[in-house]
Write a protein that holds these residues in place. Structure first.
Motif, PDB file in Angstrom:
ATOM      1  N   THR A 241     -11.943   6.433  -5.721  1.00 57.74           N
ATOM      2  CA  THR A 241     -10.514   6.597  -5.493  1.00 57.74           C
ATOM      3  C   THR A 241     -10.300   7.481  -4.273  1.00 57.74           C
TER       4      THR A 241
ATOM      5  N   GLU B  82     -13.036   0.592   0.760  1.00 61.95           N
ATOM      6  CA  GLU B  82     -13.150  -0.178  -0.478  1.00 61.95           C
ATOM      7  C   GLU B  82     -12.973   0.787  -1.650  1.00 61.95           C
ATOM      8  N   LEU B  83     -11.856   0.700  -2.323  1.00 54.81           N
ATOM      9  CA  LEU B  83     -11.538   1.601  -3.415  1.00 54.81           C
ATOM     10  C   LEU B  83     -11.239   0.814  -4.687  1.00 54.81           C
TER      11      LEU B  83
ATOM     12  N   VAL C 170       0.840  -1.198   0.000  1.00 56.20           N
ATOM     13  CA  VAL C 170       0.000   0.000   0.000  1.00 56.20           C
ATOM     14  C   VAL C 170       0.874   1.246   0.000  1.00 56.20           C
TER      15      VAL C 170
ATOM     16  N   GLY D 209      -6.140   3.845  -5.721  1.00 57.34           N
ATOM     17  CA  GLY D 209      -5.658   4.956  -4.926  1.00 57.34           C
ATOM     18  C   GLY D 209      -4.820   5.878  -5.797  1.00 57.34           C
TER      19      GLY D 209
ATOM     20  N   PRO E 276      -5.812   5.083   0.575  1.00 56.47           N
ATOM     21  CA  PRO E 276      -6.132   3.677   0.853  1.00 56.47           C
ATOM     22  C   PRO E 276      -6.214   3.310   2.334  1.00 56.47           C
TER      23      PRO E 276
ATOM     24  N   PRO F 164      -4.750  -0.229  -3.120  1.00 56.41           N
ATOM     25  CA  PRO F 164      -5.757  -0.347  -2.064  1.00 56.41           C
ATOM     26  C   PRO F 164      -5.609  -1.678  -1.332  1.00 56.41           C
ATOM     27  N   TRP F 165      -6.098  -1.706  -0.102  1.00 60.34           N
ATOM     28  CA  TRP F 165      -5.892  -2.858   0.771  1.00 60.34           C
ATOM     29  C   TRP F 165      -6.359  -4.164   0.148  1.00 60.34           C
TER      30      TRP F 165
END
Length: 513
Positions: free
Chosen positions: A322, A337-338, A115, A341, A325, A121-122
């Motif tokens: 976006t 929740e993306l 990240v 990023g 993150p 994103p995670w």
């Protein structure tokens, strides 16, 4: 009024760095990482400063070696290779399996480093780690039949890969190459992934697997990592300019090679009416900001269907999420929740913005221009690496956005009136990895698909790089050398029967998939 966001507790770069120091003290020292060669972690190399694309904060930079040190590392890897190639397969399998267990144990830390270093994103960072581990476990189950009658190469495999998938592409390849009996060398990507790869290689090295991990500029290290006579195979993932230089070198030297390069993957729309299916696919195509070798940045659309296409496309692209993150409104909240990023760095975001502005000046028409929602970022944070989705109609042929892969969240739409124009526009980059054609009739797809210069072609659905037994390669300038996937990934890094001809996209012949 939206709540003020803050970093989720325990996710700061300093937290990730301290955890990495604790887990692998042999590979991390104070505020820098070390190079791994000759079987141990070396304090050599000149460390450069680096910043995170997430918010511009300082992170660990690469300890860059010079060419002389890289040559030493290659010679040491050859010594390791000569021992490792004679290790019995059951022992190699056991060591690789133990390394996978260690990677799985430290999944969250590896993901957190991704990240910060490359802005994933995670959800996508975790998926990158999981795909590496799960993919290599599949090879553990099938390696016996894949290596039957085959032997390791005469020298180690050299890996040069882009920054976007450090685990599921680079570490995955390294472990399969080692499982097949080769010592492996990898160069850390210039733009990111250093700490994640360092931690992964520390865990792998503890199991006695001969891995080498070095940092340095491509121009400084290419003599050792590409041209060195000790190298048995070169595996490259990256852009066409660098790939073309490597292709020339390995072809001149007669060296085994796997060169995956960029290509403009296209999605054609012809005699199509299932707009709900297309609309549902659009948000998924923006995963990781289209910073993927199998992203679809170009839509080639039948002019008579343009209004229906827009009605399906615009609401879908407007849903793209976006932001930062790791930013949450409440410490107990899950990570956001993306779809993506930041881009890999501010320079890339600026470059794409300039290309888009230039295309508009020359006649392209903006169809969609997203904005960054301030409620998805930390107060006052640096957002220079972020770029909201942007869609342009009919970019001029003189624009880089027409011929080249943007590697970012910029879509272009080209309108056509005939099937010949459709095919010409879909083949604009002279070869690609994947393509898709949305058309109602199977007959039309069957007739047109063979004329699209992409290795994998979907009928109304996206194609991916694939895993495990799925074959992968490319056409034209998007690929050079051996195809990979399943047993072909193993065959590409092992010697078979005398006179064997590997399937692939070589200068002298091509094998249709």
């Amino acid at each position: 009024m939206a709540p003020t966001l803050a970093l989720k507790p325990g996710t700061a770069w300093t937290d990730a760095w301290q955890r990495a120091l604790t887990v692998a003290p042999e590979a991390f020292r104070d505020d820098r990482v070390l190079n791994l060669w000759a079987g141990s972690w070396q304090p050599d190399g000149h460390s450069l400063p680096a910043t995170s694309p997430v918010d511009g904060s300082s992170i660990a930079g690469p300890p860059r070696l010079d060419s002389a040190a890289a040559e030493q590392a290659v010679r040491a890897s050859l010594d390791q290779h000569r021992d490792w190639r004679h290790v019995p397969l059951p022992e190699r399998r056991a060591r690789v399996g133990a390394a996978l267990d260690a990677l799985a144990e430290h999944r969250e830390l590896l993901s957190l480093l991704l990240v910060w270093e490359i802005g994933k994103p995670w959800r996508l960072a975790q998926a990158d780690v999981d795909r590496a581990v799960d993919g290599v476990r599949w090879y553990l189950e099938h390696i016996d039949t894949m290596t039957e009658g085959r032997s390791p190469l005469a020298g180690p495999v050299s890996n040069i890969a882009s920054w976007n998938y450090p685990m599921s592409v680079l570490v995955h390849a390294m472990l399969v190459q080692a499982l097949a009996g080769n010592a492996v060398i990898a160069k850390t990507p210039t733009d990111g992934g250093l700490a994640c790869l360092t931690l992964a290689c520390a865990l792998i090295r503890r199991e006695g697997i001969p891995v080498t991990l070095v940092s340095g500029s491509g121009s400084e290290l290419s003599g050792a990592l590409v041209r060195s006579p000790e190298i048995g195979c070169v595996s490259f993932v990256g852009g066409r300019d660098t790939g073309a230089r490597i292709a020339t070198a390995v072809t001149d030297l007669g060296k085994r090679h796997i060169l995956e390069q960029e290509g403009l993957n296209t999605w054609g729309v012809w005699n199509h009416t299932d707009w709900s299916a297309l609309s549902a696919a659009i948000p998924k195509l923006f995963d990781y900001g289209k910073q993927r070798c199998t992203a679809y940045p170009r839509f080639v659309v039948q002019r008579s269907a343009f209004d229906a296409f827009l009605a399906a496309y615009l609401p879908a692209v407007g849903q793209i999420r976006t932001g930062h993150p790791l930013a949450v409104a409440d410490p107990a909240d899950p990570l956001p929740e993306l779809d993506f990023g930041p881009l890999i760095n501010a320079a890339k975001a600026k470059e794409l913005g300039e290309h888009a502005a230039e295309a508009v000046e020359r006649g392209a028409v903006p169809l969609f221009r997203g904005t960054l929602d301030p409620d998805r970022f930390l107060p006052g944070q640096d957002t220079s690496a972020y770029l909201a989705p942007l869609t342009l109609l009919n970019p001029p042929t003189s624009s880089p956005l027409y011929h080249a892969e943007p590697f970012g969240p910029v879509d272009t739409v080209v309108l056509v009136d005939t099937e010949a124009e459709l095919l010409a526009a879909m083949n604009a980059s002279g070869g690609a990895l994947v393509a898709t054609l949305s058309t109602d009739t199977p007959e039309t797809f069957t007739r047109l698909a063979p004329q699209i210069r992409a290795f994998k072609i979907g009928h109304g659905a996206p194609r991916s790089r694939g895993d495990r037994e799925e074959l992968f390669g490319g056409f034209g300038a998007s690929w050079r050398g051996a195809f990979v996937g399943g047993e072909l990934l193993v065959h590409a890094v092992t010697e078979g029967p005398a006179g064997e001809r590997l399937p692939g996209n070589f200068p002298e012949y091509q094998l249709m998939p």
